[in-house]
Design a protein around this motif. Structure first.
Motif, PDB file in Angstrom:
ATOM      1  N   ALA A 294      -8.404 -11.874   7.567  1.00 27.65           N
ATOM      2  CA  ALA A 294      -8.330 -12.981   6.594  1.00 27.65           C
ATOM      3  C   ALA A 294      -7.795 -12.485   5.253  1.00 27.65           C
ATOM      4  O   ALA A 294      -6.975 -13.156   4.604  1.00 27.65           O
ATOM      5  N   ILE A 295      -8.252 -11.280   4.839  1.00 24.94           N
ATOM      6  CA  ILE A 295      -7.774 -10.714   3.571  1.00 24.94           C
ATOM      7  C   ILE A 295      -6.284 -10.428   3.668  1.00 24.94           C
ATOM      8  O   ILE A 295      -5.512 -10.728   2.750  1.00 24.94           O
ATOM      9  N   ALA A 296      -5.863  -9.868   4.822  1.00 24.27           N
ATOM     10  CA  ALA A 296      -4.451  -9.549   5.008  1.00 24.27           C
ATOM     11  C   ALA A 296      -3.599 -10.810   4.959  1.00 24.27           C
ATOM     12  O   ALA A 296      -2.494 -10.811   4.379  1.00 24.27           O
ATOM     13  N   ALA A 297      -4.104 -11.908   5.540  1.00 29.29           N
ATOM     14  CA  ALA A 297      -3.354 -13.165   5.543  1.00 29.29           C
ATOM     15  C   ALA A 297      -3.153 -13.690   4.126  1.00 29.29           C
ATOM     16  O   ALA A 297      -2.056 -14.166   3.770  1.00 29.29           O
ATOM     17  N   LYS A 301       0.536 -14.091   1.868  1.00 26.68           N
ATOM     18  CA  LYS A 301       1.011 -15.270   1.138  1.00 26.68           C
ATOM     19  C   LYS A 301       1.411 -14.881  -0.282  1.00 26.68           C
ATOM     20  O   LYS A 301       2.435 -15.331  -0.807  1.00 26.68           O
ATOM     21  N   ALA A 302       0.580 -14.015  -0.878  1.00 24.65           N
ATOM     22  CA  ALA A 302       0.889 -13.570  -2.237  1.00 24.65           C
ATOM     23  C   ALA A 302       2.170 -12.744  -2.259  1.00 24.65           C
ATOM     24  O   ALA A 302       2.990 -12.868  -3.178  1.00 24.65           O
ATOM     25  N   ALA A 303       2.367 -11.904  -1.236  1.00 22.69           N
ATOM     26  CA  ALA A 303       3.560 -11.063  -1.177  1.00 22.69           C
ATOM     27  C   ALA A 303       4.822 -11.893  -0.995  1.00 22.69           C
ATOM     28  O   ALA A 303       5.876 -11.611  -1.592  1.00 22.69           O
ATOM     29  N   GLU A 304       4.728 -12.945  -0.168  1.00 21.29           N
ATOM     30  CA  GLU A 304       5.887 -13.795   0.078  1.00 21.29           C
ATOM     31  C   GLU A 304       6.305 -14.553  -1.179  1.00 21.29           C
ATOM     32  O   GLU A 304       7.498 -14.815  -1.394  1.00 21.29           O
ATOM     33  N   ALA A 305       5.312 -14.844  -2.020  1.00 19.32           N
ATOM     34  CA  ALA A 305       5.613 -15.592  -3.249  1.00 19.32           C
ATOM     35  C   ALA A 305       6.035 -14.680  -4.389  1.00 19.32           C
ATOM     36  O   ALA A 305       6.624 -15.147  -5.374  1.00 19.32           O
ATOM     37  N   GLU A 306       5.746 -13.397  -4.271  1.00 22.33           N
ATOM     38  CA  GLU A 306       6.039 -12.454  -5.354  1.00 22.33           C
ATOM     39  C   GLU A 306       7.538 -12.166  -5.442  1.00 22.33           C
ATOM     40  O   GLU A 306       8.201 -11.887  -4.447  1.00 22.33           O
ATOM     41  N   LYS A 307       8.060 -12.232  -6.654  1.00 20.48           N
ATOM     42  CA  LYS A 307       9.482 -11.971  -6.888  1.00 20.48           C
ATOM     43  C   LYS A 307       9.747 -10.527  -7.319  1.00 20.48           C
ATOM     44  O   LYS A 307      10.805  -9.983  -6.998  1.00 20.48           O
ATOM     45  N   ASP A 308       8.800  -9.939  -8.013  1.00 17.04           N
ATOM     46  CA  ASP A 308       8.993  -8.575  -8.513  1.00 17.04           C
ATOM     47  C   ASP A 308       8.913  -7.576  -7.349  1.00 17.04           C
ATOM     48  O   ASP A 308       7.895  -7.513  -6.649  1.00 17.04           O
ATOM     49  N   PRO A 309       9.990  -6.788  -7.127  1.00 18.92           N
ATOM     50  CA  PRO A 309      10.010  -5.865  -5.974  1.00 18.92           C
ATOM     51  C   PRO A 309       8.874  -4.843  -5.980  1.00 18.92           C
ATOM     52  O   PRO A 309       8.312  -4.529  -4.926  1.00 18.92           O
ATOM     53  N   ILE A 310       8.546  -4.333  -7.149  1.00 17.36           N
ATOM     54  CA  ILE A 310       7.489  -3.316  -7.217  1.00 17.36           C
ATOM     55  C   ILE A 310       6.142  -3.922  -6.855  1.00 17.36           C
ATOM     56  O   ILE A 310       5.372  -3.371  -6.059  1.00 17.36           O
ATOM     57  N   ILE A 319      -1.570  -4.820   2.345  1.00 18.77           N
ATOM     58  CA  ILE A 319      -1.588  -5.536   3.629  1.00 18.77           C
ATOM     59  C   ILE A 319      -1.602  -4.541   4.790  1.00 18.77           C
ATOM     60  O   ILE A 319      -2.373  -4.679   5.752  1.00 18.77           O
ATOM     61  N   ALA A 320      -0.730  -3.522   4.692  1.00 21.96           N
ATOM     62  CA  ALA A 320      -0.677  -2.506   5.751  1.00 21.96           C
ATOM     63  C   ALA A 320      -2.024  -1.834   5.933  1.00 21.96           C
ATOM     64  O   ALA A 320      -2.474  -1.604   7.069  1.00 21.96           O
ATOM     65  N   GLN A 321      -2.684  -1.545   4.824  1.00 22.15           N
ATOM     66  CA  GLN A 321      -4.007  -0.911   4.889  1.00 22.15           C
ATOM     67  C   GLN A 321      -5.020  -1.822   5.580  1.00 22.15           C
ATOM     68  O   GLN A 321      -5.767  -1.376   6.457  1.00 22.15           O
ATOM     69  N   GLN A 322      -5.030  -3.106   5.189  1.00 24.69           N
ATOM     70  CA  GLN A 322      -5.989  -4.053   5.771  1.00 24.69           C
ATOM     71  C   GLN A 322      -5.721  -4.248   7.261  1.00 24.69           C
ATOM     72  O   GLN A 322      -6.650  -4.283   8.070  1.00 24.69           O
ATOM     73  N   GLU A 323      -4.458  -4.359   7.636  1.00 26.44           N
ATOM     74  CA  GLU A 323      -4.118  -4.545   9.052  1.00 26.44           C
ATOM     75  C   GLU A 323      -4.444  -3.300   9.864  1.00 26.44           C
ATOM     76  O   GLU A 323      -4.929  -3.393  10.999  1.00 26.44           O
ATOM     77  N   PHE A 324      -4.181  -2.153   9.268  1.00 25.86           N
ATOM     78  CA  PHE A 324      -4.496  -0.887   9.928  1.00 25.86           C
ATOM     79  C   PHE A 324      -5.991  -0.785  10.191  1.00 25.86           C
ATOM     80  O   PHE A 324      -6.418  -0.441  11.303  1.00 25.86           O
ATOM     81  N   GLU A 325      -6.786  -1.105   9.173  1.00 24.91           N
ATOM     82  CA  GLU A 325      -8.244  -1.012   9.326  1.00 24.91           C
ATOM     83  C   GLU A 325      -8.784  -2.056  10.295  1.00 24.91           C
ATOM     84  O   GLU A 325      -9.873  -1.894  10.844  1.00 24.91           O
ATOM     85  N   SER A 326      -8.049  -3.126  10.507  1.00 24.92           N
ATOM     86  CA  SER A 326      -8.462  -4.162  11.459  1.00 24.92           C
ATOM     87  C   SER A 326      -7.981  -3.848  12.875  1.00 24.92           C
ATOM     88  O   SER A 326      -8.223  -4.621  13.798  1.00 24.92           O
TER      89      SER A 326
END
Length: 449
Positions: A294-297, A301-310, A319-326
């Protein structure tokens, strides 16, 4: 001249007859005098004459063997002592000297047989026990621990208070998973120690502590270890401390071997239930095992809306960390790629991807990615150790023990040092094998006496 020659022959004959009548004793006395004057070759010639005069006399052959011992001619000495026991099987001194010479020639089984013969002939209880101790030391040095059992029992039967026999009984008991028997023997031994020098006493207290430790009596074990914490025993004692198991647990946790990490931390807490640092890592393990989908999801959404590359890259790292731990490794790989697309040097995310690849059954890809990450000149030593340790675990899973060992050796730093040694031991790496800690010098009387 003819009369003179006949006279000489008669004189020589009379002397020879006399020497034959006294069984070669005159030759023996002359041989002993020559030996005393360090003319050993001359002495051996005289011993040979004595033996020729009385071939059935074991003493002549024995003394000849002694001369060869002084000359450091083991082969001829062995022949003499073997002949001695052929002539007189209960010649104790010949058996003990044969044993020592067989040790020098690295003929372990022959040495054991000779010491066993000496044990059967010896009347003195303490000497009997020492012959068995010599056998036990030979067996231990040869890695033949199980064969020592009967010899240990024989030594204790001859001399129940023999410290060496009690020590080896405890050592073998600990090896055989009989800690209570080890403790019993070592309590008896330590109760009769007259020295306080740790060089002499540490081994007894170590086996006592080991028996108590294996019985789960950790406070009592620590008290014994305090008296054994000397020389080569220090490292072995450290490997039974809560700090050691915390280090192992931390290393396995960071390499994402959570079950192994928990096992190590459980042991740390058995030894020291109030060990805060171990509890903290246990909490991290519990948190890591919770589903964070749920946290990763939400982060996606926040990443898709973010414009700043950094900022977008930072979000994909989370997200990778949360998905990895799941345990969603395919998704973690994709998110890691999204992060690395804008943050190529992010080696922490690279590590997540490498482990995710390995967990997805792509061991070679995970191994290769770690090799690339290890080329990064900005890695600190702790991170290098973590990457090498994880790579070693991957090589092990790929059944490549040789490369696994090489990786583990590169990982010997910080907490990963101890975990790497554990893995190397599992792999039976030859370079980690060490000599036994206790003195294995054989006790025997001087061969020349």
């Amino acid at each position: 001249m003819r009369v003179f020659t006949i006279y000489c022959l008669l004189l020589w004959a009379s002397v020879t007859v006399a020497q034959a009548q006294n069984g070669g004793l005159d030759y023996l006395l002359k041989a002993e005098e020559l030996k005393k004057n360090n003319n050993l070759r001359g002495a051996i010639d005289e011993y040979n004459k004595a033996i020729a005069a009385d071939p059935a006399n074991p003493e002549y052959v024995f003394r000849k063997g002694q001369a060869y011992v002084v000359l450091k001619d083991a082969d001829n000495a062995i022949q003499c002592f073997q002949k001695t026991v052929e002539l007189k099987n209960d010649y104790l001194g010949a058996h003990t000297r044969l044993a020592k010479l067989f040790v020098l020639k690295n003929k372990v089984n022959d040495a054991i047989a000779a010491y066993d013969n000496a044990f059967k002939l010896e009347a003195n209880a303490k000497e009997k026990a020492e012959y068995k101790i010599n056998i036990i030391k030979l067996l231990y040095k040869d890695g033949r621990f199980k064969e020592a059992t009967n010899h240990i029992n024989d030594a204790l039967a001859a001399d129940p208070g023999n410290l060496n026999a009690l020590y080896y009984h405890a050592k073998l008991s600990n090896q055989q998973g009989k800690p209570d028997e080890a403790v019993k023997s070592m309590l008896k031994a330590t109760g009769s120690l007259t020295s306080t020098d740790p060089k002499e006493t540490a081994r007894f207290y170590f086996e006592l502590g080991l028996g108590l430790y294996n019985s789960g009596k950790y406070p009592e074990a620590n008290a014994a270890f305090a008296k054994a914490n000397f020389g080569p025993y220090r490292n072995r004692i450290f490997e039974m401390t809560p700090s050691y198991f915390l280090g192992l647990g931390t290393a396995y946790f960071k390499a994402w071997e959570l079950d192994e990490a928990k096992t190590m931390l459980d042991q740390a807490l058995k030894i020291k239930p109030d060990f805060t640092a171990a509890h903290e890592v246990m909490i991290k393990i519990s948190q890591a095992k919770t589903d964070k989908s749920a946290i990763a999801a939400q982060l996606k959404k926040a990443a898709e809306a973010e414009k700043d590359p950094i900022k977008k890259g930072n979000l994909y790292a989370q997200i990778a960390q949360q998905e990895f731990e799941s345990g969603k490794f395919a998704e973690a790989i994709a998110s890691a790629d999204a992060c690395l697309a804008v943050q190529a040097p992010n080696y922490n995310v690279g590590f997540i991807k490498a482990v995710s690849l390995a967990r997805s059954g792509k061991l070679n890809d995970g191994i290769n990615l770690l090799s690339e990450l290890l080329k990064n000149p900005g890695l600190d030593q702790e991170t290098k150790a973590m990457f090498n340790f994880a790579q070693g675990l991957m090589y092990n899973k790929a059944n490549n023990t040789k490369l696994a060992n090489m990786a583990f050796k590169r990982a010997e730093f910080g907490n990963y040092k101890f975990a790497s040694v554990v893995e190397l031991r599992k792999n039976n790496d030859e370079t980690l094998k060490s000599d036994d800690l206790e003195d294995t010098t054989l006790s025997d009387k001087n061969l020349e006496n």
